[in-house]
Design an enzyme around this catalytic site. Structure first.
Site, PDB file in Angstrom:
ATOM      1  N   HIS A 309      -5.032  -1.247   1.419  1.00  0.00           N
ATOM      2  CA  HIS A 309      -6.156  -0.500   0.864  1.00  0.00           C
ATOM      3  C   HIS A 309      -5.756   0.948   0.715  1.00  0.00           C
ATOM      4  CE1 HIS A 309     -10.229   1.061   0.363  1.00  0.00           C
ATOM      5  NE2 HIS A 309     -10.534  -0.167   0.003  1.00  0.00           N
ATOM      6  N   ASP A 367     -11.661  -8.434   0.770  1.00  0.00           N
ATOM      7  CA  ASP A 367     -11.519  -9.587  -0.118  1.00  0.00           C
ATOM      8  C   ASP A 367     -10.762 -10.746   0.514  1.00  0.00           C
ATOM      9  OD1 ASP A 367     -12.865  -8.552  -2.318  1.00  0.00           O
ATOM     10  OD2 ASP A 367     -11.153  -7.300  -2.816  1.00  0.00           O
TER      11      ASP A 367
HETATM   12  N1  CMC Z   1       1.501  -6.650  -0.474  1.00  0.00           N
HETATM   13  C1  CMC Z   1       2.743  -6.141  -0.324  1.00  0.00           C
HETATM   14  N2  CMC Z   1       3.025  -4.839  -0.340  1.00  0.00           N
HETATM   15  C2  CMC Z   1       2.011  -3.977  -0.484  1.00  0.00           C
HETATM   16  C3  CMC Z   1       0.690  -4.435  -0.637  1.00  0.00           C
HETATM   17  C4  CMC Z   1       0.450  -5.817  -0.622  1.00  0.00           C
HETATM   18  N3  CMC Z   1      -0.801  -6.295  -0.748  1.00  0.00           N
HETATM   19  N4  CMC Z   1      -0.144  -3.363  -0.778  1.00  0.00           N
HETATM   20  C5  CMC Z   1       0.646  -2.287  -0.718  1.00  0.00           C
HETATM   21  N5  CMC Z   1       1.932  -2.646  -0.539  1.00  0.00           N
HETATM   22  C6  CMC Z   1       3.091  -1.742  -0.375  1.00  0.00           C
HETATM   23  C7  CMC Z   1       3.496  -1.143  -1.709  1.00  0.00           C
HETATM   24  O1  CMC Z   1       4.509  -1.922  -2.321  1.00  0.00           O
HETATM   25  C8  CMC Z   1       3.989   0.225  -1.301  1.00  0.00           C
HETATM   26  O2  CMC Z   1       5.278   0.097  -0.773  1.00  0.00           O
HETATM   27  P1  CMC Z   1       6.343   1.315  -0.974  1.00  0.00           P
HETATM   28  O3  CMC Z   1       5.752   2.505  -0.308  1.00  0.00           O
HETATM   29  O4  CMC Z   1       7.577   0.798  -0.307  1.00  0.00           O
HETATM   30  O5  CMC Z   1       6.494   1.493  -2.452  1.00  0.00           O
HETATM   31  C9  CMC Z   1       3.071   0.599  -0.141  1.00  0.00           C
HETATM   32  O6  CMC Z   1       2.617  -0.639   0.431  1.00  0.00           O
HETATM   33  C10 CMC Z   1       1.854   1.441  -0.541  1.00  0.00           C
HETATM   34  O7  CMC Z   1       1.225   0.744  -1.602  1.00  0.00           O
HETATM   35  P2  CMC Z   1       0.554   1.466  -2.850  1.00  0.00           P
HETATM   36  O8  CMC Z   1       0.491   0.521  -3.986  1.00  0.00           O
HETATM   37  O9  CMC Z   1       1.219   2.790  -3.082  1.00  0.00           O
HETATM   38  O10 CMC Z   1      -0.882   1.744  -2.268  1.00  0.00           O
HETATM   39  P3  CMC Z   1      -2.179   2.008  -3.110  1.00  0.00           P
HETATM   40  O11 CMC Z   1      -3.075   2.790  -2.230  1.00  0.00           O
HETATM   41  O12 CMC Z   1      -1.858   2.586  -4.436  1.00  0.00           O
HETATM   42  O13 CMC Z   1      -2.763   0.533  -3.365  1.00  0.00           O
HETATM   43  C11 CMC Z   1      -4.012  -1.461  -3.206  1.00  0.00           C
HETATM   44  C12 CMC Z   1      -3.815  -0.025  -2.674  1.00  0.00           C
HETATM   45  C13 CMC Z   1      -5.306  -2.036  -2.636  1.00  0.00           C
HETATM   46  C14 CMC Z   1      -4.147  -1.443  -4.734  1.00  0.00           C
HETATM   47  C15 CMC Z   1      -2.776  -2.324  -2.780  1.00  0.00           C
HETATM   48  O14 CMC Z   1      -2.687  -2.360  -1.371  1.00  0.00           O
HETATM   49  C16 CMC Z   1      -2.828  -3.734  -3.354  1.00  0.00           C
HETATM   50  O15 CMC Z   1      -2.418  -3.940  -4.493  1.00  0.00           O
HETATM   51  N6  CMC Z   1      -3.367  -4.733  -2.563  1.00  0.00           N
HETATM   52  C17 CMC Z   1      -3.523  -6.083  -3.061  1.00  0.00           C
HETATM   53  C18 CMC Z   1      -4.781  -6.149  -3.921  1.00  0.00           C
HETATM   54  C19 CMC Z   1      -6.040  -6.111  -3.086  1.00  0.00           C
HETATM   55  O16 CMC Z   1      -6.181  -6.807  -2.097  1.00  0.00           O
HETATM   56  N7  CMC Z   1      -7.021  -5.279  -3.560  1.00  0.00           N
HETATM   57  C20 CMC Z   1      -8.334  -5.201  -2.935  1.00  0.00           C
HETATM   58  C21 CMC Z   1      -8.627  -3.836  -2.376  1.00  0.00           C
HETATM   59  S1  CMC Z   1     -10.093  -3.844  -1.334  1.00  0.00           S
HETATM   60  C22 CMC Z   1     -11.389  -4.152  -2.390  1.00  0.00           C
HETATM   61  C23 CMC Z   1     -11.602  -3.131  -3.443  1.00  0.00           C
HETATM   62  O17 CMC Z   1     -11.629  -1.935  -3.125  1.00  0.00           O
HETATM   63  O18 CMC Z   1     -11.769  -3.505  -4.598  1.00  0.00           O
END
Ligand code: CMC
Length: 433
Positions: A309, A367
């Site tokens: 998140h 989720d």
């Molecule tokens: N699986 C594997 N690696 C992950 C995941 C994941 N679910 N989420 C983040 N990472 C890694 C990502 O690859 C990155 O690694 P690095 O620093 O080595 O490049 C690091 O963790 C930080 O990730 P980010 O993408 O920079 O973080 P963000 O804040 O931009 O993204 C997120 C947050 C929710 C989009 C992401 O965690 C994700 O895609 N999760 C899966 C989708 C999900 O479950 N979304 C629901 C969110 S809660 C409900 C809502 O708010 O809608």
């Protein structure tokens, strides 16, 4: 309001120092007020994805992502999920305080008497293909509400804003249930005023005209709790979309349709659907390590859906409640041994122990468990994000109203760091080689 300053030094030869006020919040980080930065320095701030940017002032929802805290108008989500009801939370989010008994009764009646849709809207549904994704139908039908309710589109009139807000909260379950009914070819079921908000929704989803349908109270309570857990979440992508759309003066129905469109993406509200698809793809506990490995592989686009998140760097407090609710619902339905639940628990166990997820603070989010409950309740996967949209409508509406009433409100207009071509002359096609 400002109690201190932050000084920015611009090393452009003149070593200029510009003091920017630091504005404190009630709790949580203070913000550096950079509104005068451009005028005074000719510089913009650069923050793609808004990871360090507060886009507005708000009194509605507070999140402490490190501690895993979520407060609505100061009340912890755990207490609201345990002791309140979705409609009471709607009142709280919109009006700022919990209602008295008389205020609540009036609010409940007002919402209940707005649940019916203009009959012409039923024909609007018939223009969609039967296999349309229900989120596509939601975007279309909610956007079209402004064509049906002209008397509540003047955003400068507080009474019209209130009626539009009530209409959106009240009609969303009807719109969502009809999107489902249309997709399965069953007749639309009309709202029933004697039912509660959650009961009414379950009734419109699952009843058919040819036999009596009795709402299971355990499922109605679980549904209500799922709605509470999704009601608002501060300045997330869809809420920011609603605020940005609203900042131009667009009518509330158009703004909420924009929010629904943004919510649809798998990184946001679409994740609950993606979790279920992922669990089905994994298929068995034995294959969990293979998928964990893929999630960690930088060259693989696969991510563990329902994990991570932007704000929570701790267990999402909503996921904790959802996990407990999930067990309760599966018990009540007698499907305790649901293989997908076992798989989800094993995935969660392994991920929470894995150094990659531990170091990056990737915990289960709201989720992760919601899809399993919704599936057990009989919802098709394609409806999961629709339910999120239904519940989040009140948050969008509360934030939209707060924005309109904010004297500092102006059209949202971010700037950019331009890295394209410098000015160049047009070359006619015949001379371009
Ligand atoms: N699986 C594997 N690696 C992950 C995941 C994941 N679910 N989420 C983040 N990472 C890694 C990502 O690859 C990155 O690694 P690095 O620093 O080595 O490049 C690091 O963790 C930080 O990730 P980010 O993408 O920079 O973080 P963000 O804040 O931009 O993204 C997120 C947050 C929710 C989009 C992401 O965690 C994700 O895609 N999760 C899966 C989708 C999900 O479950 N979304 C629901 C969110 S809660 C409900 C809502 O708010 O809608």
């Amino acid at each position: 309001m400002s109690s201190s300053n932050a000084t920015i030094t611009v090393n452009d030869g003149n070593n200029r120092q510009v003091a920017m006020p630091v504005l404190p919040g009630t709790i949580g980080p203070s913000v550096v007020d950079v509104r005068k930065l451009y005028n005074e320095t000719g510089l913009f701030t650069y923050d793609p994805g808004f990871t360090s940017t507060a886009s507005c002032e708000s009194k509605i929802t507070y999140i402490d992502g490190d501690q895993g805290v979520l407060l609505h108008r100061g009340y912890p989500i755990e207490q609201l999920a345990e002791q309140s009801t979705f409609l009471e939370v709607c009142y709280l989010l919109m009006k700022g305080e919990l209602p008295s008994k008389a205020e609540f009764d009036k609010f409940q009646k007002d919402i209940t008497y707005h649940t019916m849709l203009h009959e012409q809207i039923s024909f609007f549904y018939r223009g969609f293909r039967r296999d349309a994704h229900p989120m596509a139908v939601m975007v279309g039908v909610v956007g079209a509400l402004s064509a049906f309710y002209h008397d509540s589109t003047n955003i400068d009139d507080p009474h019209q804003r209130m009626i539009a807000s009530y209409r959106l909260i009240a009609k969303m379950p009807t719109i969502a249930a009809w999107a489902y009914k249309y997709s399965v070819g069953q007749p639309f079921i009309y709202p029933q005023n004697h039912l509660s908000y959650a009961e009414n929704f379950l009734h419109m989803m699952f009843a058919v005209p040819c036999e009596a349908y009795k709402v299971n109270p355990v499922l109605a309570r679980a549904m209500d709790r799922i709605f509470i857990l999704h009601a608002d979440h501060e300045q997330n992508a869809s809420t920011s979309t609603v605020r940005l759309a609203g900042s131009s003066g667009a009518n509330p129905f158009a703004c909420i349709a924009a929010g629904i469109a943004c919510l649809w993406g798998p990184a946001h509200g679409g994740a609950n659907e993606a979790v279920l698809k992922m669990l089905e793809e994994i298929g068995s506990v034995e294959r969990v390590p293979e998928f964990i490995k893929r999630a960690k592989d930088k060259n693989d686009t696969f991510r563990l859906m329902g994990f991570g998140h932007r704000v929570y760097k701790n267990y999402d407090p909503r996921a904790k409640i959802m996990r407990q609710s999930c067990h309760e619902v599966l018990d009540a339905l007698g499907v305790r041994n649901e293989p997908l639940l076992k798989l989800a628990m094993e995935l969660e166990r392994i991920a929470l122990e894995d150094p990659y997820f531990v170091e990056k603070k990737l915990y289960p989010n709201v989720d992760f468990y919601s899809g399993i409950i919704l599936r057990a309740m009989g919802f098709p996967t394609s409806m999961f994000t629709v339910l999120f949209a239904l519940a989040r409508t009140v948050g969008w509406i509360a934030q939209w109203n707060e924005m309109i009433e904010d004297p500092a409100q102006k059209i949202g207009r971010p700037r950019q760091l331009y890295t394209g071509h410098d000015k160049r002359d047009y070359v006619p096609l015949a001379k371009r080689g």
